[in-house]
Each structure stands twice: as C-alpha cells, then as structure tokens.
Design a protein around this motif. Sequence first.
Motif, PDB file in Angstrom:
ATOM      1  N   PHE A  25      -4.823  -0.777  10.985  1.00  0.00           N
ATOM      2  CA  PHE A  25      -5.038  -2.294  10.661  1.00  0.00           C
ATOM      3  C   PHE A  25      -5.721  -3.077  11.837  1.00  0.00           C
ATOM      4  O   PHE A  25      -6.232  -2.613  12.941  1.00  0.00           O
ATOM      5  CB  PHE A  25      -3.517  -2.718  11.003  1.00  0.00           C
ATOM      6  CG  PHE A  25      -2.452  -2.114  10.052  1.00  0.00           C
ATOM      7  CD1 PHE A  25      -2.501  -2.907   8.787  1.00  0.00           C
ATOM      8  CD2 PHE A  25      -1.750  -1.187  10.139  1.00  0.00           C
ATOM      9  CE1 PHE A  25      -1.734  -2.400   7.758  1.00  0.00           C
ATOM     10  CE2 PHE A  25      -0.937  -0.681   9.180  1.00  0.00           C
ATOM     11  CZ  PHE A  25      -0.863  -1.385   8.080  1.00  0.00           C
ATOM     12  N   ASP A  50      -7.460  -0.395   3.560  1.00  0.00           N
ATOM     13  CA  ASP A  50      -6.302  -1.516   3.571  1.00  0.00           C
ATOM     14  C   ASP A  50      -6.352  -2.262   2.109  1.00  0.00           C
ATOM     15  O   ASP A  50      -7.119  -2.138   1.361  1.00  0.00           O
ATOM     16  CB  ASP A  50      -6.665  -2.499   4.603  1.00  0.00           C
ATOM     17  CG  ASP A  50      -5.719  -2.962   5.149  1.00  0.00           C
ATOM     18  OD1 ASP A  50      -4.692  -3.157   4.557  1.00  0.00           O
ATOM     19  OD2 ASP A  50      -5.703  -3.705   6.450  1.00  0.00           O
ATOM     20  N   TYR A  65       0.912  -1.297   0.091  1.00  0.00           N
ATOM     21  CA  TYR A  65      -0.057  -0.048  -0.047  1.00  0.00           C
ATOM     22  C   TYR A  65       1.112   1.236   0.054  1.00  0.00           C
ATOM     23  O   TYR A  65       2.049   1.169   0.109  1.00  0.00           O
ATOM     24  CB  TYR A  65      -0.842   0.138   1.200  1.00  0.00           C
ATOM     25  CG  TYR A  65      -0.009   0.279   2.640  1.00  0.00           C
ATOM     26  CD1 TYR A  65       0.909  -0.560   3.172  1.00  0.00           C
ATOM     27  CD2 TYR A  65      -0.117   1.737   3.126  1.00  0.00           C
ATOM     28  CE1 TYR A  65       1.423  -0.390   4.055  1.00  0.00           C
ATOM     29  CE2 TYR A  65       0.684   1.908   4.359  1.00  0.00           C
ATOM     30  CZ  TYR A  65       1.149   1.032   4.694  1.00  0.00           C
ATOM     31  OH  TYR A  65       2.195   1.506   5.985  1.00  0.00           O
ATOM     32  N   SER A  70      -2.515  -9.587   9.822  1.00  0.00           N
ATOM     33  CA  SER A  70      -2.823  -8.203   9.160  1.00  0.00           C
ATOM     34  C   SER A  70      -2.403  -8.182   7.694  1.00  0.00           C
ATOM     35  O   SER A  70      -1.897  -9.022   7.313  1.00  0.00           O
ATOM     36  CB  SER A  70      -1.954  -7.228   9.946  1.00  0.00           C
ATOM     37  OG  SER A  70      -0.518  -7.238   9.561  1.00  0.00           O
ATOM     38  N   SER A  71      -2.942  -7.210   7.020  1.00  0.00           N
ATOM     39  CA  SER A  71      -2.716  -7.158   5.477  1.00  0.00           C
ATOM     40  C   SER A  71      -1.136  -7.219   5.169  1.00  0.00           C
ATOM     41  O   SER A  71      -0.825  -8.063   4.195  1.00  0.00           O
ATOM     42  CB  SER A  71      -3.220  -5.989   5.061  1.00  0.00           C
ATOM     43  OG  SER A  71      -2.671  -4.676   5.427  1.00  0.00           O
TER      44      SER A  71
END
Lengths: 379, 328, 295, 256, 237
Positions: A234, A253, A124, A279-280
Amino acid sequence: QVSGDVIKIGIITDMSSVYADIDGAGGVEAIKMAIADMKGQAAGKKIELVFADHQNKADVAASKAREWFDTQGLDLLIGGTNSGTSLAMAKVAAEKKKPFISIGAGTSRLTNEDCTPYTIHYAYDTVALANGTGAAVTKAGGKTWFFLTADYAFGTSLQADTSAVVTKAGGQVLGSVKHPLNASDFSSFLLQAQSSKAQILGLANAGGDTINAVKAANEFGITKTMKLAGLLMFINDVHSLGLKTTEGMYLTDSWYWNQSPEARAWSRRFFEKMKRMPSSLQAADYSAVTHYLKAVEAIKSDDGDKVMAQMKATPVNDFYTKATIRKEDGRAVHDMFLLQVKSQKESTEPWDYFKVVTRIPGEEAFTKLADSKCPLVKK
Amino acid sequence: MNKKPLGYAALFVAVALLPLLGVYPIFVMKVMCYALFACAFNLLIGFTGLLSFGHAAFLGAAAYGAGHALKVWGFPPLLGIAFGTLMAALAGLAFGLLAIRRSGIYFAMITLALAQMLFFYFLQAPFTGGEDGLQSVPRGSLLGIDLENDTALYYLVLAIFVFGFWLIYRTVHSPFGQVLTSIRENEARATSLGYDAARFKLLAFVLSAALAGLAGATKTLVLGFATLTDAIWTTSGLVILMTLVGGMGTMVGPIVGALVIIALENKIGDLGQWLAGVTGIQWFTGLGESVSLVTGLIFIVCVLAFRRGLVGEAGALWERLRKPANAR
Amino acid sequence: MSDFFGVPLPALLGQLLLGLVNGSFYAMLSLGLAVIFGMLNIINFAHGALYMMGAFLAWMGLEYLGINYWAMLLLAPLIVGAFGLLIERLLLQWLYKLDHLYGLLLTFGITLVIEGVFRSFYGVGGQPYQVPDALSGATNLGFMILPNYRAWVVVASLVVCLGVWVVIEKTSLGATLRAGTENPRLVQAFGVNVPRLVSLTYAGGVALAAFAGVLAAPILQVNSLMGSNLIITVFAVVVIGGMGSILGSILTGLGLGLVEGLTKVFYPEASNTVVFVIMALVLLVRPAGLFGKEK
Amino acid sequence: MSNLILETRKLTKEFKGFTAVDAVDLQVQRGHIHALIGPNGAGKTTCFNLLTKFLTPTRGQILFNGIDITGEKPAQIARRGVIRSFQISAVFPHLTVLENVRIGLQRFTGTSYHFWKGLGGLHRLDGRALELLELVDLRDMADARAADLPYGRKRALEIATTMAMEPELMLLDEPTQGMGHEDVDRVTALIKRVAQGRTVLMVEHNMKVISSIADRITVLARGAVLAEGDYATVSRHPRVLEAYMGSEAAELQGAH
Amino acid sequence: MAGYALEIKGLQAWYGESHILHGIDLAVPQGQVLTLLGRNGAGRTTTLRAIMGLTDRRSGSIKVHGQESVRLPTHRIARLGLGYCPEERGIFASLSTEENLRLPPALKGGRGKVMSEDEIYAMFPNLSERRHSPGTRLSGGEQQMLAVARILRTGADILLLDEISEGLAPVIVQALARMITALKAQGFTIVMVEQNFRFAAPLADHFVVMEHGQVVESFTAAQLDGKRALLDELLSV
Ligand SMILES: Nc1ncnc2c1ncn2[C@@H]1O[C@H](COP(=O)(O)OP(=O)(O)OP(=O)(O)O)[C@@H](O)[C@H]1O
Ligand SMILES: Nc1ncnc2c1ncn2[C@@H]1O[C@H](COP(=O)(O)OP(=O)(O)OP(=O)(O)O)[C@@H](O)[C@H]1O
Ligand SMILES: [Mg+2]
Ligand SMILES: [Mg+2]
C-alpha cells in the motif's frame, strides 16, 4: 421500516497493530466522512457508527460482531484488514442475516469456499493481486519464485493464487517459508529464502510485515541476489520504506489517490483530517458505506436481504471505482491497476509515488464466475 | 456450616433465571466457562500451593480437541466436550510428570515454558488453523434440542458448570483433599507420615488440568471457535488474576474473580471512553486496547494489599465481626 | 565446497550468526535474572518488559530528543536501572518475607502495566529504529554476508557478560554479593547494608536487560510485546542452566541460541519449540539444571 | 529376630565443603529410649534426615530390622513404621486437632486417593483419633485449629499424630525445645508413656529429660560418635566432659 | 551507668514460635571479658544472635556504648562497633580465604584497634598459606581462626565470640587464649560463649551461667573458686 429506528454501522479492524496504518483510524475517519456526506441520515433515520479493534484475532472479531448484532441491533458490518477476522465475521453476519462488506481482507475464500449470501468483497482480493503483480513480474522475466508468506488465511491464499498465475505464465515455484503475523525479525526466514537460489522473492504478506521483510532483505544483501516482489503493498508501506528502497517495485492496487480529479479532491479532504494520503482501503471504506446508505435510502429499509439485493442491483460509480457487485458470490468487480514505484527524481510532490503501468479490466483481474468455488454459484 | 448448601442453591437459581431477565446469555456462558477454568486452577494453587503458570495450555488443548471432534469428526456435543477434556487431562499428565520434579518458582517457570511449547505446536499444527483458529464449530443438538438456540445452550452450560464445581467441591472435601491440605501445610511432615507427596500433587495437577479442559471445551461449544488466544500465556496470567482477585483457596472466590475480570475486560473500553469524556484526556480512549494496563494494576494491588482476594477478605471481615459476638 | 549436508554454507553460517545474536540476548537476560534471583530470591518476570522499555527508550530518545544510539546505549540502562530501584523500594521489598511466588506474581503485574502503558501509546505494531550509521551495511566475508550491526551485538553482549562475570567473581563488591547470596543475615551482621545491596543488585540486573533492549532495537521491531515473547524462552533457558553459576547462565544462553540457529537450518518447523524440548529433556535427566546445585 | 531395630554402618553425609555426619555406627535396641546428644551443629538433625531419607547419605548403610533401607524413599520408610518428628514443631496449622491425628490414621484406610468420596468415611476414624488425643490429654481441644494451640501443646499433638502411625520406631528431634519447665515435664512424662512397647530415638539438649528417661545415650560431636552408653557411663566419660566443660571440671568430678 | 560497653536488660528472643530467651540481664564494662556458660541449648548462642538482631524476634533493651539498639537493623547494630564470630563459623564457600578475610567492611562507629592484614597473618600463619583456597576447604581449625581473624580488621571494639575454641587443637586453643589476652590488653570488650571451661576460666573477668534461656548465676573471676561446686552442679552432664 428501519430496525431500532437507527441505522447502525459497525467496523471492526486492526487499530493498533501491523495493519493500523493502511486502514485503522483512517478507515473509521473515511466512514465518518461518508456518513457526514449523507447528513447523518438515511431513510429519514439517524446513522450511528461503532468501531472496534480486533487486534488481528479472529475470535475477538467474531465475538464483538456477535455481541453488536445481538445487543446493539447492528445493521451493517464493515470488515477491516486481516482475512482471518473477515472470514470469522462473515460467518456471524450470515447467521444473523445482515450485510457484511469486507474491505481490507485479501483472501479470495470470502467469495469462494466461504462465500455467503450476505458477504460483499469490495476492494480487492488475492486473485486480483496475483493476476496483477504476479503475472507482470513473471512476464518481466522472473521465472523462479520463492515465497515469504504470512502464516494465516491471507498469506496462504495469496501464495496459492500467485503460484497458480506464475506457473500458468511458465514460471516455477521453488518453495516457501511461513512467518508469524507481525513478526519481529525476518532475517532467518530470508536466509532460508536465499538458499533456494530463486530469482524472485514473493512477499505474500502485508503492512508492517512487508516493510520489515524488505528492510531485512537489504540488510543481508539478499536484494543483490534476488528481486523482491511485494504482492500486496500500500502507499503507506512505500511511504515508510522510502523511494530509495522501493524504487521500481511493482504493486497492484484498486485505487491511487492521484488517479483522477475526483480522487484527488476527496483525498485532499481526507488529508486535512488525517495528515496523510488515504490508502485504497480507506477510500473503499468511504465508497462502500456510501453505496450501502444509498441502497437503504432507495428502499427505505435496512432489512438485510432487501438491502443486499438493492446493493447488488445498482452499480457503484464514484471517485473510488466503477463496479458491479456479482449477485452470485458478492464479488465487487472493478478495474485494478498495476503500479510501479517512481524513482526519487520522478516524484514531484509529497505522496507522489506511483505511475500506472497498466489498467487491468475487472473481468481479467478477478475470478471468473465459471471458476468460482462458491457453493452458491449454480453451474 | 449447614447454611452453605442453601447459599449455593440460591446462587444456582439466580443464575438460572438470568436469561429470562434479559441478560445477554453468551456473556454469562463465557463467564461460567472462565469461572470453571479459574476454579480448576484454584484447585491446584489453593489446595496444593502449586502455582501453574501454564493453565492456558489445558484450556487450549481441550478447546482445539473439542473443536476438531465437533467440526471435523461430527461428534455430538457432549462427546466432543468429553474428548476435549480427555486431551487436556493427557496434557496435564505429561506436564505434571515433568513439572512436579521442581517446586515453587521453578514449577511456575516450567509450566509456563511447557505451555509455550504447546502454544507453538498449536500455532503450526495443521488441524488448528494456525492464526485463524478453528472457526464456526457447530453446536449440534442434544436430545433433539437444537443448541444453536442460545437459551437451550445456556442451560446445558449451566449444568456442566454445576457438575464441574460439584466435582471440585467434592475433591476438596474428600480423603484425598485432606491429604492434599496436609501436604500444602507441611510437606515434610506429610511425607514423614508416609504420604508420597509427588504422587498426590500429580493427581491434583491432572484433575485441575482436566477441569480446566472441561471449561475450554465448553467455551468452544459456546463461542463456536477455538483460537490461539485460548492457549497463549496471557490467558494463563488471566486465570491467575481471576483467582487472586476472587481469593485463592476459597470455594467461590474464583467465580467472583472471573465475573469481575470478564466484566472489566468487556466494559473497560466504554469506561475509557467515559473517562476521556469527563477528563477530556484523549489517551483514555485507548484504554480499551490496553486492558493489560488495568489488569496489571489490579494484580499489583492484590499482591501487595489483599492477598486473600475479595472473598477471602470478606470472610476475614465476617470472622472479625462475629468473633467478639460468640466470645461472650 | 559451499554446501554442508545439502545446506549452502552462507545460509548455515548466517543462521548460526543469528542464533548467536539471539543467544547473546538470552545470555544477558538470564544473567540478569540469575543475579537478581541470587540476592532477592525473586524471579523477575518484569525482566522482559524492562528489556522492551530499554528498546523503547532508545527509540524515543532518537524520535523525540534526537539523542543518538550510542548515547542511549548508556542512558537507557541508567534510566531503567533507576526505575528498577523505584520498583524494588516501592513494591518488591514488602514481599521478601512472603512466599517467593508473590514476587513472581507482582513482577508479572508490573509487566502487564509497563506493556499496557507502551501499548496504549504505540499499539503493538513495531516502531522502526535505524541501524546507527557507523554500523550500517554489511561486510562480505566471501562465504557469507555479515551485517556489521549483528556482529557488533554479539561482541558487545559478550563483553558485557564477561564484564559482569569479572565484577562478580573478581572484585570485593562481587565477593560481598556472593557472600550475600550465601548468607545475607551474617553479611549484614558484619555491618554491610544488605537491603541497599539488594536494591542495587535489582537495579543492576534490570539495567542489563535495558542494555540488551537497546542492542535489540535496530534488529527487532521496537514493539510493546517484544519483551514478553522473549522472556518465556529465557525462563526455559534459566531452567536448563539452573541459575547455579554466572558463567553457567551465560554459556547456556549462547549455546541454546546456536542450537536454535541450527534447527532453523535443518528443521525450521521446530525452531520455536526446540528450547522447550531441551528443557523437558534436561528436567528428566537433571532436574536441578545443567549448572544447578542439587538440593 | 535380633533385638537391634535400627543399625547404621559408616553412615556419612558431606555437604560441599565439610562433613556433617562422619562414619556414624549407630545401634538402637528394640524397646529402648535412645538419646542422641551433642552440641549445636553436631549433626543430630542431619542424622535424622538421613535415617528418614530426607537427605541422601553420601556413604554408608541404614538397616531397619535387618533390612537395608538405604535406597528407599522417605514415604516408603515411613510406611515401614519409622516415623519422625521435627526440631521445629510440625503440625498442620489450618486443620483441627482431630483432623491432624486423623491424617495419620487415614493412611490405613487406603482411600487417600479417592477424590470422589465424601468425608463420611473418615469419621469412622474419629474414635481412635480421640483415644490418641486422650493419651496426650488434648481430647478437650479436639475441635480447635492446631494453629491456635500453645507451642508446648503443639509438640504433644505432633506426638499424637506420630502415634497414629503405629510406629515401630519413633524419631523425636528436640521434643522439649523452646518450652517452659511445666511443659518439659509434661512432654517427658508423655514420651515415657508412649514409649511402651516401641522404640524411641530422640535428640535432646535437656539433660534433666535425658537422665530421667534415656536407656542409652550416644554423644555426637562434629558429626562423629564421641561416646556411647547409659547415662552414668556417658556422664563420666572423660572425652565427653572434655567436650562439654574441659577437664578441670573432670578433675572436680573425680574429687568427690 | 557509664563505662558499660554493653548493657542488656530483660532480653527476650524467639525462633519462630519457640521462645528461647526469657529475660536476660547482662552488663559488660568497657575493656573486660565476659563468659557465658551453660549446657547445650541453654540459649547462649541465641543471646549473641539476639544482640546482633539475628533472631526472628526480640524484645527488651540492649545498650551499646549507652546507645539503645533493639530497634536498629542488624547492619546498624554492627556499626556501633560490634564484631560477631558465629558458632557455625559462617565461612563463605564461594569466597577464597582472602576474600572471606576482607569481606567485613571497616566499621564507621568502630573505636577499636584496626589490625592490618599483615598483623593478622602474623597471628595466624596457616591462613596466609591458604589465602587463595576456597574458604570451606580449610580445616575446621583454620576456619575457626578465619572467623575470628575476619572481625579484627573492622575496628569493632566489642567482640562476640561463640565457642571459638570448639574443635581446635590444644596448641591453637592456647594461641587463641594468648590472642584474647592481647586483645583485652588493647582495650577490646569481649563476650564469649564457651563449653571449654578450662579455656574460659583464666581469661574472663565475669561469668554468667545460663539455663533454659535464663541467667541462673552471675559472678566475677574473684568469686570463681567459691562457685566451683555450684558450677559443677549447674554444668555437669
Ligand atoms: N543443607 C545443609 N547444607 C549445608 N550444611 C548443612 C545443611 N544442613 C545442616 N548443615 C550443617 O551440618 C551441621 C550439622 O547440622 P545439624 O542440624 O545436624 O546440627 P544439630 O546437631 O541438629 O544442631 P542443633 O542442636 O542446633 O539442632 C551444621 O554445621 C549445619 O550447619
Ligand atoms: N534456628 C533455630 N530454630 C529453632 N530453634 C533453634 C534454632 N537454633 C537454636 N534453636 C534452639 O534454641 C535453644 C538454644 O539454642 P542455643 O544454640 O542458644 O543453645 P546454646 O546454649 O548455644 O547451646 P550450644 O552449646 O549447643 O550452642 C536450643 O533448644 C536450640 O535447639
Ligand atoms: Mg538439630
Ligand atoms: Mg551455642
């Protein structure tokens, strides 16, 4: 031809501080999973993993990276959380002509002012966050903004990018206050924010800092006069704040464990090991390393330039995302999600926190090549 | 007595050969920088008895000064280093004028506080890059030799180190050094002989600051960045530790100390892993992140058990061994 | 009229309150430092670490044993006090005959160890500690919102500081302490066990730090570095106050807290440095500090 | 110029609580050995500390050769030629005996701030230093560390160092304190020798010493001057006898 | 032998490096008064300080009520029943008169009579007037009284008094003299250092003359007259 007859992967991230939750040990675990799924081998050579804690200090990250490249023959460097450290590591990797994949860092500088031929910005960036949360909140009527900004590369980028989006969407930025990374008490900053009389308090920080800012805001009754917008949040942050305080908040996200069957399947495996949902970033760690190893497998070499070319040539397509890595600036372009935190009753199972509001196509989420400030991009 | 120069020469040759022996040059350069830093600090504590708890400020001031000069103004390497050193000297003068007004514990606290003030300034000042620090400072080239080449840089750093060490050696063995010693040994008496103690201390302080600066500036050139770590109080503590471990008031003590501590910091992580391996106690794996635990223990042991440090104790032992010898 | 030099009154008062809160921490810590220095002639660098320890004990009590805030407010100081006793008997007492600087160095070492231990278990990230229910929430005073807990911190620490002051100025124990700081040898010649008195003083001083730590836990993140960040500022406070008098260090602490608060309103950039700047100025005009005795 | 080398006017020092030195008018003749006596705590050392500005007077004036030096810094006063020794021996323990004396001589070379110079220059001073050591017969110990000297010899070294400053006025605080008899006699003789052509103001408890070398004596008691004069006068002075042994003894004195 | 409240053999003492006492022998029988005479700097104060363990270093033997005390820490020595009144008086500036008076705790080992505060104030009326003023605001004389009064509350039965008559007006000196006689009557053992011979002479049972840290003469009150000439020579200024 594989250098040193091993494929050495290193990750340098925050293992002990504010960002330890969102990447840290979990990130390392994800990479181990990736390696395990490759049977510990690529191009017939053994894969080794080294990891280190940069304590959010750019200098620690840089000298660790340099040492690994010089003395251990590192082949791939993964940059964990914290933009400052990633910027530093990117420089070293470029100097050593080895691939560097930044996962946890947010700053868009990695693919703009400070881009290198060896950097891939994977998960990201602040532009995407701005285009997500920033735009959404402004459209929802939040016209006047005040920023609470973590005082380092990431915070500054995030504030800058969001401000741009906000003003473009007809909003107005009334001011901002910087706080040190890993600040202990936010109340005095928040009082400064309050006296700005803005509608929206944009939290241009992350991890523990966001959590504490939200808490303090509640304590001082600021949530009564201002609406909080967590520009980078997050699932772990929501988890530790609880739905009660975060209900209805928007966040942007790249991935959510519950977004698809494949995602769920992988997350379960992760959960087995870490006792919490990924988490991503942790998902991205897995995805990125896999992508790299596949590339090595394909060309039977770990030569920096060749692997970079291969990775950029082949699209990513796994449980984490469908992405193409831009040749020019190394930006991995993929869809982003605007999520909203569920209310307690909406949440049916543990870690069931988000509902997807919209899916933001990659082209809209990330900087267009035309607008890129990356010197490598020919115009 | 006349064996000393030989000893130093031997040491010099050994260090000069290291990179050829495949030792990681960056590491040795780092050690040299910290060694010089420690020597500078030692010049103050060892020869005036003043404990500065804020020497990181000078390391930092020079690091940023040099970094800025090299990166933004494009100074050539040596000029950049000189500029950084100057910055440190000025900071030293300012600190000195204030801190010299008190002595003993107060002096320590004041220097610590002033250093913290400078730290916060660096944190906020635009030119330092705040938390991110000054990144990718160019090494440039000297007399046409490209310093991006580690080995080339290595010998420059070695030269700088030798110069710094020589200057300290000179200072200690100079008329000025004599007066300093007398002031340390008995300030009241020195004053009663007409020496204005405060002035001498101030000059010593500035010298020490400048040399610490030289170390800081060189470090920036070597590692290519200047960050808050250079200016933070723990660094001040670190240099005290190095000197204490090596031996306060000894010539080579600080060098030994620096080597030991830096090596420790680098290897402690592996050490932890190893301990975890043999003992099976997982906790040890975290040792790398908590170097301070180990350094702290060393600190305590040094203060309680051997205040003379490695070199000091070795020297004392040597004395004891040959005292009876030449008694006969 | 809700503005004050262009600053909204709530913000101003809010910042002043926060200043007062910080001030009371400064006061409690510098008070402890002064008491210890009086008897031991040692600047207790470990003060910050023990303050951190107090906060952590509170957190651990709740986390692992479910002991609530109020109980820990009592227990933590006791535990840390006992720990202090240990430090003094095992380590410090060997240094009294040496240069005081060694005391500073030793306590610095102790600081590193304590921090290192907590760090190795909990990293440097903050551990959240909930405000006790009785004090959660805030009172709306109309012109500002006053979080109950912060108010409590100010009150509690003021009470404790004054308590210490009374003990030292008004009781016979206090008299012995004061005499001890003036001329310990003679006091011992009267049959007072001065060494024990010294140990207890140290224990008491650090217990004070621990108390401050527990108070701080719900406000600040409980974090292995919270002490060292604070202690340096407290040193500056001590230099400004001059460790001359008990009341002196209390007042200096609170005063500087307020000054910091004001700076946050009118010139936030300087809020970190203002205390040190003041220290520099004081050193110029009155090297011995505001309440210090000229030598 | 007047033959008063040192004069104090109403010199007073108050420590919070009480007055250690109380309006003392002291007058020291050039060339005299002037003794300052009095019980412990009389204020003798404090007087010295005031004269050399190690303490700042609460009130009063100090004149040296008629110049008011009340406002000057200790080091300045020393450079004027007023050099003191201390009640507890004051040598530089880790320097050699020679270096101790050289520190004194060095000041005149003006190189004291030269941190880039070698020690070579200082060796030119060794000759003079040895002469001075000769004077206090320490020459043969020139290379010993001062710390290794026996206590009595340290006091001698201290005097040699003081001499190196070519002092016009020497202030000696209990030079024979804590010494065995033989040392006492040695130092007494030494003082007499070095006093040639200078002025000495000394604190001394040992009456034997005083009676043998003091030209003039000032008796301090509780910070104030009790009596002044040569040994004969002072030792017969009733108030002194009172203070020292009570008047019965005074009567005894009168008896024979 | 028994009966000695205080028995000292071969006492040596140092301040830093300066060797002050070179082997002192003393013995004070229970309930008697011994006076230390000597010129300034003879080492009498040091003797008292050495007994209390207040010198930097000391060696020899000091028996208090037959118990060896050279190796004890100062407070333990005091608890054997010693009360010390220092030459410099040692009044605490930061304590009020009353606090100064109440400072010394009652000694467990003390077998001496414990005077109540009232008795003390009765003995020193000035003190009761000034009881709330800071110790060092008292006049020299009052400070001296306070210093003595202080140790009468503790139950110490051996009093070490260093020049208590110094700087006091004759009336008070006489008061002190009467006090000492009274104390002696109550069975206190007393060691006094005195310049004021006239004050000491009638009170003491034993006289010890010191010079340069050594005992040069030692005799009883009975022998006093025979020793006058000698004394005169030893003490004359
Ligand atoms: N810094 C100080 N603070 C308070 N009182 C002091 C100080 N220095 C000295 N005094 C007091 O002043 C008085 C005089 O002290 P001083 O040392 O001058 O006596 P002295 O005549 O030198 O005695 P001695 O013969 O023992 O050296 C003493 O009562 C002493 O306690
Ligand atoms: N603290 C000290 N440090 C060094 N020397 C000291 C100290 N106190 C006393 N002296 C020295 O010890 C010697 C004996 O001192 P002491 O006070 O015992 O003499 P005294 O007999 O009590 O004489 P006075 O009647 O003046 O008290 C003197 O030379 C004195 O200067
Ligand atoms: Mg004296
Ligand atoms: Mg005496």
